[in-house]
Design a protein around this motif. Sequence first.
Motif, PDB file in Angstrom:
ATOM      1  N   ASN A 326      47.931  42.871  38.786  1.00  0.00           N
ATOM      2  CA  ASN A 326      48.676  42.482  37.646  1.00  0.00           C
ATOM      3  C   ASN A 326      48.409  41.028  37.183  1.00  0.00           C
ATOM      4  O   ASN A 326      48.143  40.812  35.908  1.00  0.00           O
ATOM      5  CB  ASN A 326      50.210  42.697  37.277  1.00  0.00           C
ATOM      6  CG  ASN A 326      50.398  44.374  37.655  1.00  0.00           C
ATOM      7  OD1 ASN A 326      49.625  44.856  37.092  1.00  0.00           O
ATOM      8  ND2 ASN A 326      51.679  44.439  38.060  1.00  0.00           N
ATOM      9  N   ASN A 327      48.133  40.078  37.928  1.00  0.00           N
ATOM     10  CA  ASN A 327      48.036  38.737  37.584  1.00  0.00           C
ATOM     11  C   ASN A 327      46.456  38.362  37.319  1.00  0.00           C
ATOM     12  O   ASN A 327      46.257  37.327  36.782  1.00  0.00           O
ATOM     13  CB  ASN A 327      48.401  37.858  38.802  1.00  0.00           C
ATOM     14  CG  ASN A 327      47.582  38.171  40.023  1.00  0.00           C
ATOM     15  OD1 ASN A 327      46.611  39.064  40.196  1.00  0.00           O
ATOM     16  ND2 ASN A 327      47.842  37.407  41.084  1.00  0.00           N
ATOM     17  N   HIS A 329      44.947  40.887  34.844  1.00  0.00           N
ATOM     18  CA  HIS A 329      44.663  41.485  33.790  1.00  0.00           C
ATOM     19  C   HIS A 329      43.804  40.873  32.711  1.00  0.00           C
ATOM     20  O   HIS A 329      43.044  41.356  32.113  1.00  0.00           O
ATOM     21  CB  HIS A 329      46.113  42.204  33.302  1.00  0.00           C
ATOM     22  CG  HIS A 329      46.181  43.464  34.199  1.00  0.00           C
ATOM     23  ND1 HIS A 329      47.387  44.291  33.845  1.00  0.00           N
ATOM     24  CD2 HIS A 329      45.846  44.013  35.097  1.00  0.00           C
ATOM     25  CE1 HIS A 329      47.568  45.137  34.903  1.00  0.00           C
ATOM     26  NE2 HIS A 329      46.481  45.137  35.505  1.00  0.00           N
TER      27      HIS A 329
END
Length: 459
Positions: A326-327, A329
């Motif tokens: 997620n970090n 994206h």
Amino acid sequence: MKNDQPKAGLPNLKPSIIWMINFGFLGVQMAFTLQSSQMSRIFQTIGANPNDLGWFFILPPLAGLIVQPLVGYFSDRTWAPKLGGRRLPYLLLGTIVAVIVMCLLPNSGSLGLGYASMAAMCFAAITVAFLDLSSNVAMQPFKMMIGDMVNDKQKSYAYGIQSFLSNTGAVLAAVFPFVLTYFGVANTAHKGDVPMSVKLSFYIGAAILIVTSLFTVFRVHEYDPQTYAKYHGISEEDNEEKVGMFTLLKKAPKAFWTVTLVQFFCWFAFQYLWTYSNGAIAANVWHTTNTASAGFQAAGNWYGVLAAVQSIAAVIWSYVLAKLPNNMHKLGYAGSLALGAIGFGSVFFVHSKMLLIVSFTLVGIAWAAMNTYPLTIVTNALSGKHMGTYLGLFNGSICLPQIVASLASFVIFPLLGGKQTNMFLLSGIVMLLGAVAVFAIKETSAEAPEEPHTPIEEE
């Protein structure tokens, strides 16, 4: 975007349900791809001046800008169980109209209206407008049903399936003229007439649209208003609340607007891809601008192959993006758009049809990011209230830049020497601006973490 209603949270759905929610998107995307990949070819074949193409390419996004918010607004307030539920009745309506128009559009030059005549151009323009209008009506329910029925944990998977089916439909539709020509279907015709390879492609696409849409209609059961309200933590009256679209836009989360900025640059660039690819490839590779020539029509077929390459690259790259934590994206989003910018710009320099495969592979990487991130970011930032209306309004971030690009082309195209290849250099610069704009996005979620639910089947 908060509410005071007790919230059960959306349950996990079995993969088979998620596949069926999305299955009809394959057919709808075939309609869109046939339109985008063959529209320039059709108009130039029946006698349109390249400098005037922008007028015809304004019509599809204009139809989407008007129709999709209305579909969202009215489907939020619809419940017709005998016709499928909230969103599916609109899928049925859009499919019926789209099938009729798909059979009419490629025959624009076959009705005796005259080469380069106003009557032929108007007929083609009207059918394009109705094709895009009906395709938009049919497409929007798929996006909305994911927002309605899929929880945050499964949303990336659901949009991933939608992207896979979308790109599969795009690949099939894009290669139809090339494959049909290979098997002996005529790829040239009398001056002003569209080749049979293109006509037959539209007929096949219409048949597949019917079949795939019916699969979704018969296999998906949408949540009734009571269940929807319970899962989303809203009252049944919330979606009946009469709130103006401008009021909803004022209340839209920041993610809605920052993603819209990125979308502006991306869709501006892609509008020129669809408008000028056929002519640019014909000029650079086949060295012709004669629309009745075998070279120009061969360029049209090859653009179909390149559009398929773009879609295949997008499918593969979507899996790469799905693996990113997620970090990362934003980095994945921005990097993909930057690679796409290189792909756009390279079209200007390439004179080999095989090297264009590399260019369109890079364009496909950007396309994957454009289909992976925006809807996920925006739907995660929304509550269940007015979901359809918000997604319809968000479609403006796709339509408006296309309209602006088409209007701007009347000034830009002559300034760049009236050469269709030059428009790709500009598109590359614009796409690069989109990559930079990604870092303005702030991702948020409207939902608190939920306890896992047991996967459910449809009743």
